[in-house]
Motif scaffolding. Structure first.
Motif, PDB file in Angstrom:
ATOM      1  N   ASN A  28       0.811  -1.028  -0.018  1.00 34.45           N
ATOM      2  CA  ASN A  28       0.094  -0.020  -0.021  1.00 34.45           C
ATOM      3  C   ASN A  28       0.723   1.391   0.024  1.00 34.45           C
ATOM      4  O   ASN A  28       0.452   2.187  -0.629  1.00 34.45           O
ATOM      5  CB  ASN A  28      -0.974  -0.145   1.316  1.00 34.45           C
ATOM      6  N   LYS A  29       1.784   1.251   0.749  1.00 36.17           N
ATOM      7  CA  LYS A  29       2.765   2.236   0.748  1.00 36.17           C
ATOM      8  C   LYS A  29       3.459   2.486  -0.536  1.00 36.17           C
ATOM      9  O   LYS A  29       3.951   3.676  -0.943  1.00 36.17           O
ATOM     10  CB  LYS A  29       3.764   2.438   1.970  1.00 36.17           C
ATOM     11  N   LEU A  30       3.810   1.819  -1.169  1.00 33.29           N
ATOM     12  CA  LEU A  30       4.397   1.820  -2.590  1.00 33.29           C
ATOM     13  C   LEU A  30       3.423   2.369  -3.604  1.00 33.29           C
ATOM     14  O   LEU A  30       3.810   2.822  -4.757  1.00 33.29           O
ATOM     15  CB  LEU A  30       4.641   0.191  -3.045  1.00 33.29           C
ATOM     16  N   GLY A  31       2.023   2.265  -3.275  1.00 38.68           N
ATOM     17  CA  GLY A  31       0.951   2.912  -4.176  1.00 38.68           C
ATOM     18  C   GLY A  31       0.023   2.175  -4.929  1.00 38.68           C
ATOM     19  O   GLY A  31      -0.612   2.299  -5.832  1.00 38.68           O
ATOM     20  N   ILE A  32      -0.361   0.985  -4.138  1.00 41.28           N
ATOM     21  CA  ILE A  32      -1.257   0.001  -4.458  1.00 41.28           C
ATOM     22  C   ILE A  32      -2.367  -0.012  -3.525  1.00 41.28           C
ATOM     23  O   ILE A  32      -2.120  -0.395  -2.188  1.00 41.28           O
ATOM     24  CB  ILE A  32      -0.785  -1.409  -4.888  1.00 41.28           C
ATOM     25  N   ALA A  33      -3.566   0.347  -3.784  1.00 39.90           N
ATOM     26  CA  ALA A  33      -4.873   0.114  -2.886  1.00 39.90           C
ATOM     27  C   ALA A  33      -5.837  -0.690  -3.416  1.00 39.90           C
ATOM     28  O   ALA A  33      -5.973  -0.962  -4.752  1.00 39.90           O
ATOM     29  CB  ALA A  33      -5.446   1.498  -2.501  1.00 39.90           C
ATOM     30  N   ARG A  34      -6.849  -1.350  -2.797  1.00 41.01           N
ATOM     31  CA  ARG A  34      -7.672  -2.361  -2.942  1.00 41.01           C
ATOM     32  C   ARG A  34      -8.985  -2.247  -2.506  1.00 41.01           C
ATOM     33  O   ARG A  34      -9.093  -1.783  -1.326  1.00 41.01           O
ATOM     34  CB  ARG A  34      -7.283  -3.763  -3.057  1.00 41.01           C
ATOM     35  N   THR A  35      -9.917  -2.573  -3.294  1.00 39.10           N
ATOM     36  CA  THR A  35     -11.662  -2.854  -2.363  1.00 39.10           C
ATOM     37  C   THR A  35     -11.580  -4.475  -2.296  1.00 39.10           C
ATOM     38  O   THR A  35     -10.877  -5.138  -3.085  1.00 39.10           O
ATOM     39  CB  THR A  35     -12.459  -2.186  -3.099  1.00 39.10           C
ATOM     40  N   ALA A  72      -7.840   7.226  -0.837  1.00 34.95           N
ATOM     41  CA  ALA A  72      -7.407   8.123   0.267  1.00 34.95           C
ATOM     42  C   ALA A  72      -5.908   7.887   0.651  1.00 34.95           C
ATOM     43  O   ALA A  72      -5.262   8.711   1.288  1.00 34.95           O
ATOM     44  CB  ALA A  72      -8.282   8.004   1.765  1.00 34.95           C
ATOM     45  N   SER A  73      -5.487   6.667   0.431  1.00 35.82           N
ATOM     46  CA  SER A  73      -3.897   6.259   0.651  1.00 35.82           C
ATOM     47  C   SER A  73      -3.121   6.993  -0.835  1.00 35.82           C
ATOM     48  O   SER A  73      -2.001   6.608  -0.679  1.00 35.82           O
ATOM     49  CB  SER A  73      -3.736   4.834   0.744  1.00 35.82           C
ATOM     50  N   ASP A  74      -3.952   7.479  -1.660  1.00 34.21           N
ATOM     51  CA  ASP A  74      -3.255   8.250  -2.535  1.00 34.21           C
ATOM     52  C   ASP A  74      -2.316   7.206  -3.562  1.00 34.21           C
ATOM     53  O   ASP A  74      -1.264   7.436  -3.475  1.00 34.21           O
ATOM     54  CB  ASP A  74      -1.965   9.534  -2.010  1.00 34.21           C
ATOM     55  N   PRO A  75      -3.222   6.167  -3.982  1.00 42.81           N
ATOM     56  CA  PRO A  75      -2.485   5.414  -4.813  1.00 42.81           C
ATOM     57  C   PRO A  75      -2.197   5.672  -6.198  1.00 42.81           C
ATOM     58  O   PRO A  75      -2.785   6.417  -6.825  1.00 42.81           O
ATOM     59  CB  PRO A  75      -3.334   3.992  -4.507  1.00 42.81           C
ATOM     60  N   LYS A  76      -1.183   4.791  -6.716  1.00 45.48           N
ATOM     61  CA  LYS A  76      -1.082   5.012  -8.205  1.00 45.48           C
ATOM     62  C   LYS A  76      -1.843   3.846  -9.055  1.00 45.48           C
ATOM     63  O   LYS A  76      -2.288   4.302 -10.068  1.00 45.48           O
ATOM     64  CB  LYS A  76       0.292   4.549  -8.434  1.00 45.48           C
ATOM     65  N   LEU A  77      -2.060   2.959  -8.346  1.00 42.05           N
ATOM     66  CA  LEU A  77      -2.753   1.763  -9.030  1.00 42.05           C
ATOM     67  C   LEU A  77      -3.919   1.401  -7.866  1.00 42.05           C
ATOM     68  O   LEU A  77      -3.768   0.926  -6.548  1.00 42.05           O
ATOM     69  CB  LEU A  77      -2.053   0.699  -9.135  1.00 42.05           C
ATOM     70  N   LYS A  88      -7.776  11.646 -12.486  1.00 42.13           N
ATOM     71  CA  LYS A  88      -7.000  12.123 -11.304  1.00 42.13           C
ATOM     72  C   LYS A  88      -5.617  11.263 -11.493  1.00 42.13           C
ATOM     73  O   LYS A  88      -4.770  11.628 -10.577  1.00 42.13           O
ATOM     74  CB  LYS A  88      -7.674  11.663  -9.911  1.00 42.13           C
ATOM     75  N   GLY A  89      -5.407  10.582 -12.525  1.00 39.70           N
ATOM     76  CA  GLY A  89      -4.186  10.007 -12.628  1.00 39.70           C
ATOM     77  C   GLY A  89      -4.082   8.524 -11.877  1.00 39.70           C
ATOM     78  O   GLY A  89      -2.865   8.092 -11.740  1.00 39.70           O
ATOM     79  N   VAL A  90      -5.111   8.034 -11.520  1.00 39.88           N
ATOM     80  CA  VAL A  90      -4.798   6.769 -10.724  1.00 39.88           C
ATOM     81  C   VAL A  90      -5.376   5.462 -11.951  1.00 39.88           C
ATOM     82  O   VAL A  90      -6.363   5.575 -12.542  1.00 39.88           O
ATOM     83  CB  VAL A  90      -5.959   6.673  -9.635  1.00 39.88           C
ATOM     84  N   THR A  91      -4.453   4.727 -12.142  1.00 35.44           N
ATOM     85  CA  THR A  91      -4.581   3.583 -12.921  1.00 35.44           C
ATOM     86  C   THR A  91      -5.485   2.415 -12.180  1.00 35.44           C
ATOM     87  O   THR A  91      -5.494   2.303 -10.922  1.00 35.44           O
ATOM     88  CB  THR A  91      -3.383   3.002 -13.208  1.00 35.44           C
ATOM     89  N   ILE A  92      -6.482   1.849 -12.981  1.00 39.51           N
ATOM     90  CA  ILE A  92      -7.395   0.972 -12.209  1.00 39.51           C
ATOM     91  C   ILE A  92      -7.516  -0.524 -12.842  1.00 39.51           C
ATOM     92  O   ILE A  92      -7.269  -0.760 -14.224  1.00 39.51           O
ATOM     93  CB  ILE A  92      -9.011   1.324 -12.453  1.00 39.51           C
ATOM     94  N   LEU A  93      -7.460  -1.577 -11.993  1.00 44.05           N
ATOM     95  CA  LEU A  93      -7.448  -2.825 -12.562  1.00 44.05           C
ATOM     96  C   LEU A  93      -8.719  -3.181 -11.870  1.00 44.05           C
ATOM     97  O   LEU A  93      -8.870  -3.470 -10.580  1.00 44.05           O
ATOM     98  CB  LEU A  93      -6.116  -3.681 -12.155  1.00 44.05           C
ATOM     99  N   MET A  94      -9.600  -3.890 -12.684  1.00 45.93           N
ATOM    100  CA  MET A  94     -11.113  -4.050 -12.089  1.00 45.93           C
ATOM    101  C   MET A  94     -11.650  -5.674 -12.321  1.00 45.93           C
ATOM    102  O   MET A  94     -11.493  -5.975 -13.677  1.00 45.93           O
ATOM    103  CB  MET A  94     -11.887  -3.124 -12.641  1.00 45.93           C
ATOM    104  N   ILE A  95     -11.915  -6.506 -11.151  1.00 44.62           N
ATOM    105  CA  ILE A  95     -12.650  -7.547 -11.733  1.00 44.62           C
ATOM    106  C   ILE A  95     -14.148  -7.155 -11.461  1.00 44.62           C
ATOM    107  O   ILE A  95     -14.553  -6.272 -10.794  1.00 44.62           O
ATOM    108  CB  ILE A  95     -12.321  -8.509 -10.308  1.00 44.62           C
ATOM    109  N   GLU A  96     -14.926  -7.636 -12.787  1.00 46.21           N
ATOM    110  CA  GLU A  96     -16.255  -7.479 -12.577  1.00 46.21           C
ATOM    111  C   GLU A  96     -16.943  -8.213 -13.456  1.00 46.21           C
ATOM    112  O   GLU A  96     -16.541  -9.001 -14.431  1.00 46.21           O
ATOM    113  CB  GLU A  96     -16.479  -5.950 -13.153  1.00 46.21           C
ATOM    114  N   HIS A  97     -18.326  -8.656 -12.963  1.00 50.66           N
ATOM    115  CA  HIS A  97     -19.168  -9.766 -13.844  1.00 50.66           C
ATOM    116  C   HIS A  97     -20.175  -8.993 -14.743  1.00 50.66           C
ATOM    117  O   HIS A  97     -20.761  -9.495 -15.455  1.00 50.66           O
ATOM    118  CB  HIS A  97     -19.766 -10.465 -12.818  1.00 50.66           C
ATOM    119  N   ASP A  98     -20.219  -7.554 -14.485  1.00 54.98           N
ATOM    120  CA  ASP A  98     -21.297  -6.922 -15.453  1.00 54.98           C
ATOM    121  C   ASP A  98     -20.552  -6.504 -16.615  1.00 54.98           C
ATOM    122  O   ASP A  98     -19.913  -5.396 -16.787  1.00 54.98           O
ATOM    123  CB  ASP A  98     -21.659  -5.642 -14.557  1.00 54.98           C
TER     124      ASP A  98
END
Length: 252
Positions: free
Chosen positions: A74-81, A165-170, A198-208
């Motif tokens: 997370n500190k390196l710049g990756i956050a998740r839900t 809020a953790s200001d991630p890159k990804l 906002k400059g945040v890259t997204i990787l997303m799992i989704e069924h829709d």
């Protein structure tokens, strides 16, 4: 920004992810799709530090991160839900966002105990920033409400903004539209593009599939833990192997 090289994850005799290599481009929304049990969340858990791969590498911004703890990643710049909403239900909406900021705050133990001027100033800035994030997702008026009192769509948005809020890159999103109605999915579509701006890259799992095909720039497809297909949305949705994986073949 992120790439995996031959990532394999085994649980006893079960291979959940088998030799998966992906390349996530900066400033893009990338989709990760596949039938239930395909290994998508396990793959996310590998990236975010929940699991350590049995073999292969996870490389973020040129640095190997496999084996690092979740807080380090997370500190390196990756956050998740998470697929299942994982909020602090009795804490306020504002407090949930501030928890997400923890990795970026610099005040130490003694500063917090003695409430030094520097600590108080940092706390004020954090609160102001938290309000900005809540305004970004339309939850500013709910800042002092318990997180558990939000409607389902609001809870999903709060989990996303806590990650931001953790200001991630990804940002890794695990089924962000799960359980949402049509209106809420439309609002999510807008939020995803605003996050990208906002400059945040997204990787997303989704069924829709409507949401995936509408927002993703590139898509990877997993089946039985292996990479089945990849490409632009229009390529993936017309791939016979992908159609077979979702709908079944003639013999089925």
């Amino acid at each position: 920004m992120l790439k995996t090289e031959g990532v394999t994850i085994k649980f006893g005799g079960l291979t959940a992810v088998n030799n998966v290599s992906v390349h996530i481009q900066k400033n893009k929304i990338t989709g990760l799709i596949g039938p239930n049990g395909a290994g998508k969340t396990t793959f996310f858990n590998c990236i975010s530090g929940v699991y350590v791969p049995n073999s292969g590498h996870v490389i973020f911004d040129g640095q190997n991160i496999e084996g690092k703890r979740g807080w380090q990643i997370n500190k390196l710049g990756i956050a998740r839900t998470y697929q299942v909403i994982n909020l602090f239900w009795k804490m306020t909406v504002l407090e949930n966002v501030m928890v997400g900021m923890h990795s970026r705050l610099k005040s130490g133990f003694w500063s917090d105990i003695f409430r030094t001027p520097a600590q108080r100033a940092e706390e004020r800035r954090a609160i102001e920033k938290a309000y900005e994030w809540l305004d970004f997702v339309g939850l500013k008026d709910n800042a002092n409400d318990p997180a558990g009192s939000l409607p389902y769509g609001g809870q999903r948005r709060l989990e996303i903004v806590r990650g931001l809020a953790s200001d991630p890159k990804l940002l890794l999103l695990d089924e962000p539209a799960a359980g949402m109605n049509t209106k809420e999915k439309g609002e999510l579509d807008v939020v995803l593009h605003q996050i990208l701006e906002k400059g945040v890259t997204i990787l997303m799992i989704e069924h829709d599939m409507k949401l995936v095909m509408g927002v993703c720039d590139y898509i990877y497809v997993l089946e039985h833990g292996q990479l089945l297909s990849e490409g632009l949305p229009e390529v993936v949705q017309n791939d016979p192997e992908v159609i077979k994986a979702y709908l079944g073949g003639d013999d089925e």
